[in-house]
Scaffold this motif. Sequence first.
Motif, PDB file in Angstrom:
ATOM      1  N   THR A 119     -12.107   5.551  -6.159  1.00 52.06           N
ATOM      2  CA  THR A 119     -10.685   5.890  -6.272  1.00 52.06           C
ATOM      3  C   THR A 119      -9.894   4.593  -6.257  1.00 52.06           C
ATOM      4  OG1 THR A 119     -11.053   7.982  -5.104  1.00 52.06           O
ATOM      5  CG2 THR A 119      -8.779   7.197  -5.285  1.00 52.06           C
ATOM      6  N   VAL A 120      -9.328   4.249  -7.395  1.00 50.15           N
ATOM      7  CA  VAL A 120      -8.556   3.014  -7.524  1.00 50.15           C
ATOM      8  C   VAL A 120      -7.132   3.279  -7.044  1.00 50.15           C
ATOM      9  CG1 VAL A 120      -7.752   1.233  -9.106  1.00 50.15           C
ATOM     10  CG2 VAL A 120      -9.984   2.318  -9.468  1.00 50.15           C
ATOM     11  N   TYR A 121      -6.631   2.424  -6.169  1.00 52.14           N
ATOM     12  CA  TYR A 121      -5.278   2.575  -5.651  1.00 52.14           C
ATOM     13  C   TYR A 121      -4.516   1.273  -5.823  1.00 52.14           C
ATOM     14  CZ  TYR A 121      -6.828   0.037  -1.462  1.00 52.14           C
ATOM     15  OH  TYR A 121      -7.304  -0.906  -0.604  1.00 52.14           O
ATOM     16  N   ASP A 122      -3.213   1.357  -5.800  1.00 52.39           N
ATOM     17  CA  ASP A 122      -2.330   0.199  -5.934  1.00 52.39           C
ATOM     18  C   ASP A 122      -1.885  -0.213  -4.542  1.00 52.39           C
ATOM     19  OD1 ASP A 122      -0.635  -1.760  -6.680  1.00 52.39           O
ATOM     20  OD2 ASP A 122       0.826  -0.468  -7.691  1.00 52.39           O
ATOM     21  N   GLU A 127       5.543  -4.996  -2.544  1.00 49.27           N
ATOM     22  CA  GLU A 127       6.447  -3.879  -2.268  1.00 49.27           C
ATOM     23  C   GLU A 127       5.894  -3.082  -1.095  1.00 49.27           C
ATOM     24  OE1 GLU A 127       6.467  -1.861  -5.979  1.00 49.27           O
ATOM     25  OE2 GLU A 127       8.054  -3.100  -6.827  1.00 49.27           O
ATOM     26  N   PRO A 128       6.069  -3.581   0.123  1.00 52.36           N
ATOM     27  CA  PRO A 128       5.450  -2.932   1.293  1.00 52.36           C
ATOM     28  C   PRO A 128       6.030  -1.569   1.621  1.00 52.36           C
ATOM     29  CG  PRO A 128       6.916  -4.711   1.972  1.00 52.36           C
ATOM     30  CD  PRO A 128       6.819  -4.797   0.483  1.00 52.36           C
ATOM     31  N   TRP A 129       7.172  -1.207   1.037  1.00 49.79           N
ATOM     32  CA  TRP A 129       7.751   0.101   1.329  1.00 49.79           C
ATOM     33  C   TRP A 129       7.140   1.199   0.455  1.00 49.79           C
ATOM     34  CZ3 TRP A 129      10.238  -4.236  -0.365  1.00 49.79           C
ATOM     35  CH2 TRP A 129      10.606  -4.279  -1.706  1.00 49.79           C
ATOM     36  N   HIS A 130       6.217   0.837  -0.429  1.00 46.94           N
ATOM     37  CA  HIS A 130       5.479   1.833  -1.198  1.00 46.94           C
ATOM     38  C   HIS A 130       4.218   2.215  -0.421  1.00 46.94           C
ATOM     39  CE1 HIS A 130       7.331   0.600  -5.348  1.00 46.94           C
ATOM     40  NE2 HIS A 130       8.220   1.040  -4.475  1.00 46.94           N
ATOM     41  N   TYR A 131       3.967   3.469  -0.296  1.00 46.68           N
ATOM     42  CA  TYR A 131       2.798   3.921   0.457  1.00 46.68           C
ATOM     43  C   TYR A 131       2.431   5.316  -0.022  1.00 46.68           C
ATOM     44  CZ  TYR A 131       6.448   6.242   3.168  1.00 46.68           C
ATOM     45  OH  TYR A 131       7.524   6.999   3.539  1.00 46.68           O
ATOM     46  N   TYR A 132       1.292   5.777   0.436  1.00 45.91           N
ATOM     47  CA  TYR A 132       0.755   7.079   0.027  1.00 45.91           C
ATOM     48  C   TYR A 132       0.917   8.076   1.167  1.00 45.91           C
ATOM     49  CZ  TYR A 132      -1.525   4.532  -3.792  1.00 45.91           C
ATOM     50  OH  TYR A 132      -1.780   3.758  -4.885  1.00 45.91           O
ATOM     51  N   PRO A 493      11.456   5.437  -7.445  1.00 50.60           N
ATOM     52  CA  PRO A 493      10.920   6.770  -7.102  1.00 50.60           C
ATOM     53  C   PRO A 493       9.805   6.723  -6.071  1.00 50.60           C
ATOM     54  CG  PRO A 493      11.159   6.518  -9.485  1.00 50.60           C
ATOM     55  CD  PRO A 493      11.352   5.157  -8.881  1.00 50.60           C
ATOM     56  N   GLN A 494       9.030   5.618  -6.017  1.00 53.20           N
ATOM     57  CA  GLN A 494       7.899   5.560  -5.093  1.00 53.20           C
ATOM     58  C   GLN A 494       8.330   5.352  -3.644  1.00 53.20           C
ATOM     59  OE1 GLN A 494       4.990   6.338  -6.230  1.00 53.20           O
ATOM     60  NE2 GLN A 494       5.822   6.450  -8.300  1.00 53.20           N
ATOM     61  N   MET A 495       9.607   5.147  -3.413  1.00 51.94           N
ATOM     62  CA  MET A 495      10.066   4.956  -2.041  1.00 51.94           C
ATOM     63  C   MET A 495       9.988   6.254  -1.248  1.00 51.94           C
ATOM     64  SD  MET A 495      13.626   3.270  -0.753  1.00 51.94           S
ATOM     65  CE  MET A 495      13.883   2.947   1.006  1.00 51.94           C
ATOM     66  N   PHE A 496      10.066   7.397  -1.933  1.00 49.81           N
ATOM     67  CA  PHE A 496       9.986   8.702  -1.281  1.00 49.81           C
ATOM     68  C   PHE A 496       8.744   9.423  -1.806  1.00 49.81           C
ATOM     69  CE2 PHE A 496      14.769   8.174  -1.574  1.00 49.81           C
ATOM     70  CZ  PHE A 496      14.875   7.642  -0.301  1.00 49.81           C
ATOM     71  N   MET A 546      -5.691   6.907  -8.281  1.00 50.67           N
ATOM     72  CA  MET A 546      -4.803   7.625  -7.373  1.00 50.67           C
ATOM     73  C   MET A 546      -3.378   7.110  -7.548  1.00 50.67           C
ATOM     74  SD  MET A 546      -5.121   8.193  -3.244  1.00 50.67           S
ATOM     75  CE  MET A 546      -4.977   6.439  -2.878  1.00 50.67           C
ATOM     76  N   ARG A 547      -2.472   8.013  -7.818  1.00 51.98           N
ATOM     77  CA  ARG A 547      -1.057   7.683  -7.969  1.00 51.98           C
ATOM     78  C   ARG A 547      -0.232   8.447  -6.940  1.00 51.98           C
ATOM     79  NH1 ARG A 547       1.568   9.412 -11.792  1.00 51.98           N
ATOM     80  NH2 ARG A 547       0.158  10.970 -12.666  1.00 51.98           N
ATOM     81  N   SER A 548       0.837   7.833  -6.533  1.00 48.40           N
ATOM     82  CA  SER A 548       1.765   8.470  -5.594  1.00 48.40           C
ATOM     83  C   SER A 548       2.836   9.202  -6.384  1.00 48.40           C
ATOM     84  CB  SER A 548       2.412   7.421  -4.672  1.00 48.40           C
ATOM     85  OG  SER A 548       3.358   8.029  -3.809  1.00 48.40           O
ATOM     86  N   LEU A 549       3.019  10.466  -6.070  1.00 52.01           N
ATOM     87  CA  LEU A 549       4.032  11.272  -6.737  1.00 52.01           C
ATOM     88  C   LEU A 549       5.340  11.209  -5.959  1.00 52.01           C
ATOM     89  CD1 LEU A 549       1.976  14.473  -7.630  1.00 52.01           C
ATOM     90  CD2 LEU A 549       2.602  12.603  -9.167  1.00 52.01           C
ATOM     91  N   PRO A 550       6.445  10.979  -6.623  1.00 54.14           N
ATOM     92  CA  PRO A 550       7.733  11.013  -5.905  1.00 54.14           C
ATOM     93  C   PRO A 550       8.142  12.443  -5.592  1.00 54.14           C
ATOM     94  CG  PRO A 550       8.101  10.626  -8.241  1.00 54.14           C
ATOM     95  CD  PRO A 550       6.606  10.628  -8.039  1.00 54.14           C
ATOM     96  N   ILE A 551       8.955  12.599  -4.562  1.00 54.13           N
ATOM     97  CA  ILE A 551       9.443  13.929  -4.219  1.00 54.13           C
ATOM     98  C   ILE A 551      10.415  14.396  -5.299  1.00 54.13           C
ATOM     99  CG2 ILE A 551       9.158  13.532  -1.754  1.00 54.13           C
ATOM    100  CD1 ILE A 551      12.134  13.025  -1.554  1.00 54.13           C
TER     101      ILE A 551
END
Length: 602
Positions: A119-122, A127-132, A493-496, A546-551
Amino acid sequence: MDGQCIFRVFWPKRLCEPIKESGYLVGWSLGSGVVVVASKVGFANTEQVKGYLSEFQHRQDLADAVIVGYLSREGEGLCEMEPRDRSPLWIDAFTARTQVAFRDVLAFGMVVPGRVIVTVYDESINEPWHYYLASPITLDLTQPHTTSPQTKHIPLQYILDHVNTAKTLYTHIHGDPPQTEHGQSAESRTSWLSNAFVSCSSWVLRASDVSVMGMRVTKVSAVGQQLDMVVRRGVYAVEQWQAKSYTRRGPQGPHNAQYASFWNSAFAALLDVILGCIVGAVLVAHSHEVSTWMLNALKQHTVTSLQQTIVWLRGWPAGLKLNNGLDGFLAELFLWLVHFWTLVFQPFTSCMRAVVVVAGYSGFVGGCSMQLAVISDTLALTTLHTYWFYMVATRIFHWQLVTLYSLFNLFRGRKHNVLRNRIDSCDYDLDQLLIGTILFTLLTYLFPTVLVYYLTFVGRRLAVIMAQGLLEIMLGLLNHNPALYVALRVRDPQMFPGGVCYDTNSKYERRFIEAAWHMPGSPVRLSRDPIPLSARNRMNVTVLHMRSLPIPVSALFFQYYQIWVQFSATYLSQGILRSLVVGDVVRPVQRLQHTMIPGAER
């Protein structure tokens, strides 16, 4: 695939690029075949790597960072034998040109056949405020944070917590980013100001808890409620400022919600004050015209029109033939009450201009929301007599309706059992039946007259309630303005985060290949080389991104949703309809505003 193990390897996107030197893979081995790779360390000595990992500070609920494998370049030798033989799970991988291949997965030095799900992740180092997050982020800070239920499998959020910590481990190994040092003198200067503000605010909050006729001021007065909300938000803003929630540096997860909540509250307050200054300047400049218009409007809609309606009801309104005696009595009663109200309220008419000026200047301090609160309280005071009329008409209507119901049960030979709260059979005497028949007949003929007056004052009461409800909605639009939430959602968008998704057909799938058999010391051969299939010992590799989906954008309006739930439960409920039908009293409007502050009462 029978008898093979499945290994889940979370691989950083940075290691999908060509590497310049071989090195150890550091991360976390979470058990059940789950490995989170954080970075590659280009040190030849394992003791140095372990020294760096021992100095890494992490959350107490996370596992300790360890060496989880070795990543070598094509044609280079293998790693040291000792750390590989002592590791419960070891990943032996190599790079071939621009691709990555897995030689083996070992447990205490023994090769374990199985399938590898990469599972490849970013890692988002810059950008430390981006998380899963496994579930959507909760922007409502008043809601408690839920934990994952205990299962026999490793919870996804527990794995994602280690994935989110990978960027911190990377910066720890490769050098922390430069941080600005704040002077201690600046913090000391703001510390006593913050403490003084919190002390004054605590005194104001205690003053707002004063009860009037058994009810708190914040529950009765819109101004008291708005003042209480402003003070609580100010105290919370000072606390968040001291906790440095105004910056993006901080723990992941709740810090993003606190950061957005802090600046959204500040932006909403600034916009509220700007609108309040504009409206306040207009009110102060034209206070005479505004006060004259308000007096004329109040006199027309609360006195003149009410008198005209009562006079119209004294005849035969809309062709309805009412009881002349009762109609005349009720008309004289309410006309006397209107006249009494005009005498009581007359001295306050000279203060209307002062009220307009106070409302105007309140916008410079409390914003437009404070002006709406002043208007709401003024509307409640100037329509107080309609509430009296409504209470009188409601009590008469309810008393007559209950009496008619009791007399109807008398004809059926039944009565209400108060002790058991049910209808029981009962034998009545002839005198009781005769008196009941006479009373039932009288009340039946008088009921239309009472019903007409009841509907008249109920309609006026509902009009006042709806006007106050409209002001409450406008207060909610200003107090809980999500403009900055929307701006942050559009900009980043990735902030939330709102969950994760996995892509199977991604560009990273071509970066991983299946390695064929190899002999120690011999060149590495790839699966595309002409080697017989019977001689190969492949690692079956499946690659996911693996991608993070925004709310969703609708989740940013959670405050408006909560206000709508309270509004519909208060104004559009079946309880109000039942109260209107049976003649129960509809209580004064419930305040819909809430502070959205953890620990504060709504």
